[in-house]
Scaffold this motif. Structure first.
Motif, PDB file in Angstrom:
ATOM      1  N   LEU A 152     -19.118 -11.268  17.852  1.00 23.01           N
ATOM      2  CA  LEU A 152     -19.739 -10.992  19.149  1.00 23.01           C
ATOM      3  C   LEU A 152     -19.292 -12.043  20.160  1.00 23.01           C
ATOM      4  O   LEU A 152     -19.398 -13.238  19.910  1.00 23.01           O
ATOM      5  N   GLU A 153     -18.798 -11.589  21.286  1.00 26.51           N
ATOM      6  CA  GLU A 153     -18.289 -12.518  22.292  1.00 26.51           C
ATOM      7  C   GLU A 153     -19.238 -12.699  23.470  1.00 26.51           C
ATOM      8  O   GLU A 153     -19.113 -13.651  24.232  1.00 26.51           O
ATOM      9  N   LYS A 154     -20.176 -11.775  23.638  1.00 29.06           N
ATOM     10  CA  LYS A 154     -21.105 -11.905  24.756  1.00 29.06           C
ATOM     11  C   LYS A 154     -22.411 -11.197  24.427  1.00 29.06           C
ATOM     12  O   LYS A 154     -22.476 -10.383  23.506  1.00 29.06           O
ATOM     13  N   LEU A 155     -23.445 -11.534  25.180  1.00 31.84           N
ATOM     14  CA  LEU A 155     -24.747 -10.926  24.971  1.00 31.84           C
ATOM     15  C   LEU A 155     -24.705  -9.452  25.367  1.00 31.84           C
ATOM     16  O   LEU A 155     -23.906  -9.047  26.221  1.00 31.84           O
ATOM     17  N   PRO A 156     -25.565  -8.636  24.770  1.00 30.86           N
ATOM     18  CA  PRO A 156     -25.535  -7.210  25.099  1.00 30.86           C
ATOM     19  C   PRO A 156     -26.057  -6.957  26.513  1.00 30.86           C
ATOM     20  O   PRO A 156     -26.884  -7.714  27.030  1.00 30.86           O
ATOM     21  N   ILE A 157     -25.552  -5.934  27.124  1.00 31.96           N
ATOM     22  CA  ILE A 157     -26.069  -5.498  28.424  1.00 31.96           C
ATOM     23  C   ILE A 157     -27.123  -4.441  28.142  1.00 31.96           C
ATOM     24  O   ILE A 157     -26.827  -3.392  27.559  1.00 31.96           O
ATOM     25  N   SER A 158     -28.348  -4.734  28.522  1.00 29.66           N
ATOM     26  CA  SER A 158     -29.455  -3.831  28.202  1.00 29.66           C
ATOM     27  C   SER A 158     -30.398  -3.739  29.390  1.00 29.66           C
ATOM     28  O   SER A 158     -30.356  -4.543  30.323  1.00 29.66           O
ATOM     29  N   THR A 159     -31.257  -2.728  29.320  1.00 33.91           N
ATOM     30  CA  THR A 159     -32.262  -2.533  30.351  1.00 33.91           C
ATOM     31  C   THR A 159     -33.454  -1.801  29.767  1.00 33.91           C
ATOM     32  O   THR A 159     -33.347  -1.179  28.695  1.00 33.91           O
ATOM     33  N   ASP A 160     -34.587  -1.866  30.445  1.00 31.18           N
ATOM     34  CA  ASP A 160     -35.798  -1.223  29.959  1.00 31.18           C
ATOM     35  C   ASP A 160     -35.698   0.291  30.144  1.00 31.18           C
ATOM     36  O   ASP A 160     -34.990   0.781  31.027  1.00 31.18           O
ATOM     37  N   GLU A 161     -36.437   1.017  29.324  1.00 31.00           N
ATOM     38  CA  GLU A 161     -36.375   2.479  29.366  1.00 31.00           C
ATOM     39  C   GLU A 161     -36.906   3.056  30.676  1.00 31.00           C
ATOM     40  O   GLU A 161     -36.636   4.223  30.995  1.00 31.00           O
ATOM     41  N   ILE A 241     -18.952   8.044  15.892  1.00 36.19           N
ATOM     42  CA  ILE A 241     -19.433   7.431  17.126  1.00 36.19           C
ATOM     43  C   ILE A 241     -18.485   6.310  17.539  1.00 36.19           C
ATOM     44  O   ILE A 241     -17.734   5.791  16.713  1.00 36.19           O
ATOM     45  N   HIS A 242     -18.523   5.943  18.816  1.00 39.50           N
ATOM     46  CA  HIS A 242     -17.616   4.934  19.330  1.00 39.50           C
ATOM     47  C   HIS A 242     -18.342   3.672  19.815  1.00 39.50           C
ATOM     48  O   HIS A 242     -17.704   2.695  20.184  1.00 39.50           O
ATOM     49  N   HIS A 243     -19.691   3.735  19.860  1.00 41.12           N
ATOM     50  CA  HIS A 243     -20.492   2.579  20.266  1.00 41.12           C
ATOM     51  C   HIS A 243     -21.567   2.356  19.211  1.00 41.12           C
ATOM     52  O   HIS A 243     -22.307   3.293  18.865  1.00 41.12           O
ATOM     53  N   LEU A 244     -21.672   1.140  18.709  1.00 43.17           N
ATOM     54  CA  LEU A 244     -22.644   0.845  17.657  1.00 43.17           C
ATOM     55  C   LEU A 244     -23.442  -0.402  18.023  1.00 43.17           C
ATOM     56  O   LEU A 244     -22.905  -1.514  18.062  1.00 43.17           O
ATOM     57  N   PRO A 245     -24.741  -0.240  18.324  1.00 41.20           N
ATOM     58  CA  PRO A 245     -25.576  -1.402  18.647  1.00 41.20           C
ATOM     59  C   PRO A 245     -25.765  -2.309  17.431  1.00 41.20           C
ATOM     60  O   PRO A 245     -25.884  -1.832  16.300  1.00 41.20           O
ATOM     61  N   ALA A 253     -34.386  -6.802  17.498  1.00 41.68           N
ATOM     62  CA  ALA A 253     -33.952  -6.895  18.890  1.00 41.68           C
ATOM     63  C   ALA A 253     -32.434  -6.748  18.956  1.00 41.68           C
ATOM     64  O   ALA A 253     -31.720  -7.268  18.101  1.00 41.68           O
ATOM     65  N   PRO A 254     -31.925  -6.028  19.966  1.00 41.99           N
ATOM     66  CA  PRO A 254     -30.475  -5.887  20.097  1.00 41.99           C
ATOM     67  C   PRO A 254     -29.823  -7.213  20.472  1.00 41.99           C
ATOM     68  O   PRO A 254     -30.313  -7.927  21.350  1.00 41.99           O
ATOM     69  N   ILE A 255     -28.749  -7.553  19.786  1.00 40.85           N
ATOM     70  CA  ILE A 255     -28.049  -8.807  20.085  1.00 40.85           C
ATOM     71  C   ILE A 255     -26.604  -8.566  20.491  1.00 40.85           C
ATOM     72  O   ILE A 255     -25.889  -9.510  20.827  1.00 40.85           O
ATOM     73  N   GLY A 256     -26.165  -7.317  20.448  1.00 39.22           N
ATOM     74  CA  GLY A 256     -24.789  -7.044  20.840  1.00 39.22           C
ATOM     75  C   GLY A 256     -24.416  -5.594  20.636  1.00 39.22           C
ATOM     76  O   GLY A 256     -25.234  -4.769  20.215  1.00 39.22           O
ATOM     77  N   MET A 257     -23.175  -5.306  20.927  1.00 38.92           N
ATOM     78  CA  MET A 257     -22.631  -3.959  20.775  1.00 38.92           C
ATOM     79  C   MET A 257     -21.194  -4.097  20.282  1.00 38.92           C
ATOM     80  O   MET A 257     -20.440  -4.964  20.741  1.00 38.92           O
ATOM     81  N   ILE A 258     -20.815  -3.265  19.326  1.00 33.52           N
ATOM     82  CA  ILE A 258     -19.424  -3.218  18.906  1.00 33.52           C
ATOM     83  C   ILE A 258     -18.896  -1.816  19.190  1.00 33.52           C
ATOM     84  O   ILE A 258     -19.594  -0.817  18.933  1.00 33.52           O
ATOM     85  N   THR A 259     -17.728  -1.744  19.756  1.00 32.75           N
ATOM     86  CA  THR A 259     -17.145  -0.463  20.138  1.00 32.75           C
ATOM     87  C   THR A 259     -15.843  -0.236  19.377  1.00 32.75           C
ATOM     88  O   THR A 259     -15.308  -1.140  18.732  1.00 32.75           O
ATOM     89  N   ALA A 260     -15.345   0.991  19.460  1.00 30.04           N
ATOM     90  CA  ALA A 260     -14.069   1.303  18.821  1.00 30.04           C
ATOM     91  C   ALA A 260     -12.965   0.401  19.365  1.00 30.04           C
ATOM     92  O   ALA A 260     -12.079  -0.035  18.625  1.00 30.04           O
ATOM     93  N   THR A 261     -13.033   0.090  20.654  1.00 29.26           N
ATOM     94  CA  THR A 261     -12.038  -0.794  21.266  1.00 29.26           C
ATOM     95  C   THR A 261     -12.110  -2.198  20.664  1.00 29.26           C
ATOM     96  O   THR A 261     -11.091  -2.834  20.410  1.00 29.26           O
ATOM     97  N   ASP A 262     -13.349  -2.685  20.422  1.00 26.40           N
ATOM     98  CA  ASP A 262     -13.516  -4.010  19.811  1.00 26.40           C
ATOM     99  C   ASP A 262     -12.867  -4.058  18.427  1.00 26.40           C
ATOM    100  O   ASP A 262     -12.217  -5.044  18.057  1.00 26.40           O
ATOM    101  N   ILE A 263     -13.049  -2.994  17.664  1.00 21.12           N
ATOM    102  CA  ILE A 263     -12.518  -2.976  16.298  1.00 21.12           C
ATOM    103  C   ILE A 263     -11.002  -2.911  16.316  1.00 21.12           C
ATOM    104  O   ILE A 263     -10.329  -3.575  15.520  1.00 21.12           O
ATOM    105  N   VAL A 264     -10.454  -2.129  17.227  1.00 20.53           N
ATOM    106  CA  VAL A 264      -8.996  -2.076  17.354  1.00 20.53           C
ATOM    107  C   VAL A 264      -8.458  -3.475  17.666  1.00 20.53           C
ATOM    108  O   VAL A 264      -7.417  -3.900  17.162  1.00 20.53           O
ATOM    109  N   ARG A 265      -9.198  -4.204  18.496  1.00 24.19           N
ATOM    110  CA  ARG A 265      -8.778  -5.556  18.853  1.00 24.19           C
ATOM    111  C   ARG A 265      -8.814  -6.472  17.622  1.00 24.19           C
ATOM    112  O   ARG A 265      -7.978  -7.348  17.456  1.00 24.19           O
TER     113      ARG A 265
END
Length: 609
Positions: A152-161, A241-245, A253-265
């Motif tokens: 994980l390189e940065k904190l997740p971007i999140s918002t309230d429902e 899926i391409h986005h995994l919290p 509590a959510p601490i990050g997100m990994i995406t298909a792009t992250d894994i390719v990297r």
């Protein structure tokens, strides 16, 4: 070149670390070299001579060549190296247990080769009793073993429902992200992606002033932070899926997100194309057809030693997917289960270190005691799944450790009672029976039901008398080295120079990691994950845990190479098939395992093996 010089040269060409040198460098060692037939009468001559390096071709000796304790040495071992590295003259005391041939090399000639980092590193490793292996550092596949928390390189971007759709879109634009985590009181409840904005808002003319909860994907697939990149990749492939919290296991509590792009990297090579095909199989026929491609896939793609590091994880993840698909096929034909259940996997599948020879080890955990009709449903389901796995190449267990065995289809309360019985009577025969059940994972069904079992068992399995019994059981299994550090081979095998790497080495590391993990309250079943997660109070120093990790990876590489090269399902590795450096690595590994066993017995059993 004289006959003796040629004999020395030929032996050096097969002896690490000199086998890695060019011929000219090896020939430089021949100047002043001697070939000695070392008997007890000649031992005094060795003691009286100046510093030199000795390489044993044959014979068995007890040597003290430094301030370290005396050691037993034999074919392929060195002595005299301590004085050369420390630039001191240490007396050499030798007891000749069995006379033989020993090569003697002049100190100046050996020291001149220390400019070669490989040669110097090898002998420094011998001096420190290090494993001559950099498995965890050099592996081309180790990126897959990285915990998600490490990538994980940065904190997740999140918002309230309650945030509006428009404000959510602005937030995504501001942070240049393709997805947004939606929370309720800091707990993950949903996810919104740029695709959701296109398909659910723009395309349908949805009011962007409404709350983002109107368009979010609720209860999204998620993964905990201590899982690996491989786990994330396998889950994303299976669920398409391409986005995994990523969430914190303790707080959710959510601490990050990994995406298909992250894994390719992160990715350095794709090893999972067949996983997607398995997850899309729509019949038992399709599943079996794909599953039989796995051995061919591994033999085609596992070319380097580092590739073997994740082969067991690939097989285990594939077996998990096949299990879930088979349960789905059964339920499509017979209806949903009459109560909550968890499909448990044990042993190598639980540890995620399956090999081509692994069989099934599984069971069923039920929410409560079933009535006759419910019991028949689960009996039929278990039989269908186990037989289906057998058709997919995961052979039935000879010991009947399978969910199709009524004794392994237990309600939660009886499963807890069973653990209590283990603790009450940890005899040798009992430990041999239940040891496999201590490595357990939920592969399908209700994970919360499994967690209830784990929560109830954890304090039981930490009891000191139980841990002492486990430690003594492991200590009873001898590493395949003689007193004089010669390999001890298996009996009644076609090849006379084989060692069962699984039983005599890998299983011992698994056992050691298991005991420390139970003591430290670590509930993950994977040996590598256990070693990485051990708390400081568990009693195993990080350096020792890292060394056991390296040993496990090295041994696993030998096992996989043997199986793929020989189209075999056993783990009996021929010592003759190993390079000189691998023989040293194996001997160093077995010595380190023996030391770890003794330390474990001392800690948990008061030194009483």
């Amino acid at each position: 070149m004289s006959t003796i010089a040629q004999q020395v040269s030929d032996f050096l060409a097969t002896s690490a670390p000199f086998d890695s040198l060019d011929e000219a460098a090896r020939d430089s060692l021949l100047i002043g070299a001697e070939l000695i037939y070392l008997t007890q009468e000649k031992a005094a001559d060795v003691k009286a001579t100046s510093a030199a390096l000795y390489l044993i071709q044959s014979g068995q000796y007890t040597v003290k060549d430094s301030f370290e304790p005396k050691r037993h040495v034999s074919d392929g071992d060195y002595f005299g190296i301590h004085g050369l590295l420390d630039r001191q003259t240490y007396p050499i005391d030798i007891v000749v247990e069995s006379p033989g041939l020993v090569f003697k090399f002049a100190a100046l000639r050996v020291a001149a080769l220390f400019d070669n980092p490989h040669v110097l590193g090898f002998f420094q490793g011998l001096q420190r009793n290090d494993l001559q292996n950099q498995a965890a550092l050099s592996s081309s596949s180790m990126w897959l073993y990285k915990p998600l928390g490490d990538v994980l390189e940065k904190l997740p971007i999140s918002t309230d429902e309650t945030t509006s759709i428009q404000d959510a879109a602005v937030l995504m634009l501001k942070h240049s992200v393709s997805s947004l985590l939606i929370t309720q009181q800091e707990t993950l409840v949903g996810i919104v992606t740029d695709r959701d904005l296109r398909n659910r808002v723009v395309a349908k003319g949805h009011d962007s002033r409404l709350s983002v909860s109107e368009i979010m994907t609720k209860a999204p697939v998620q993964i905990t932070h201590q899982k690996t990149v491989f786990d994330a990749l396998a889950l994303m492939t299976e669920k398409n899926i391409h986005h995994l919290p990523i969430i914190n296991k303790q707080t959710n509590a959510p601490i990050g997100m990994i995406t298909a792009t992250d894994i390719v990297r992160q990715q350095k090579g794709n090893v999972l194309f067949i996983m997607g095909a398995l997850s899309k199989a729509d019949s038992l026929y399709a599943l079996t057809r794909l599953s039989w491609q796995l051995p061919h896939y591994l033999s085609s793609h596992a070319k380097r030693m580092g590739d073997f590091d994740i082969a067991g994880k690939v097989l285990s993840q594939a077996t998990d997917i096949m299990t879930r698909k088979l349960i789905t096929f059964f339920q499509q034909a017979h209806g949903k289960a009459p109560m909550m259940f968890a499909w448990l996997v044990y042993g190598s599948q639980a540890r995620e270190d399956q090999t081509l020879g692994s069989d099934q080890d599984n069971g069923l955990l039920l929410a409560k005691s079933p009535n006759q009709t419910q019991a028949e449903y689960f009996r039929d389901m278990a039989s269908y799944v186990c037989q289906g796995l057998a058709k997919c190449g995961i052979k039935l267990c000879n010991g009947n450790i399978m969910a199709s065995n009524d004794a392994l289809c237990l309600p939660l309360d009886k499963a807890i009672d069973e653990a209590k019985q283990w603790i009450a009577s940890p005899t040798k025969s009992a430990i041999m029976h239940f040891n496999i059940f201590l490595d357990v994972r939920c592969a399908a069904g209700d994970i919360d039901l499994f967690r209830q079992l784990q929560q109830a068992r954890q304090p039981l399995l930490k009891q000191s008398a139980f841990l002492a019994a486990l430690a003594r059981h492991t200590n009873d299994i001898a590493v395949p080295l003689s007193v004089f550090q010669k390999f001890v081979y298996e009996k009644d095998k076609q090849r006379k120079d084989t060692i069962d790497i699984k039983v005599k080495a890998i299983a011992l590391v698994n056992n050691i990691a298991r005991v420390y993990a139970l003591a430290g309250g670590v509930q993950v079943p994977s040996t590598l994950a256990r070693l990485a997660a051990l708390p400081q109070q568990a009693g195993l120093a990080k350096k020792d845990a890292d060394n056991l990790r390296d040993i496990w990876l090295f041994l696993n590489r030998l096992r996989w190479r043997h199986q793929l090269d020989n189209k075999a399902t056993d783990s009996c590795v021929s010592i003759g098939s190993l390079s000189s450096i691998e023989k040293h690595q194996l001997k160093a590994s077995l010595k380190a395992i023996e030391r770890a066993k003794q330390a474990m017995v001392m800690k948990f059993s008061g030194g009483m093996g």
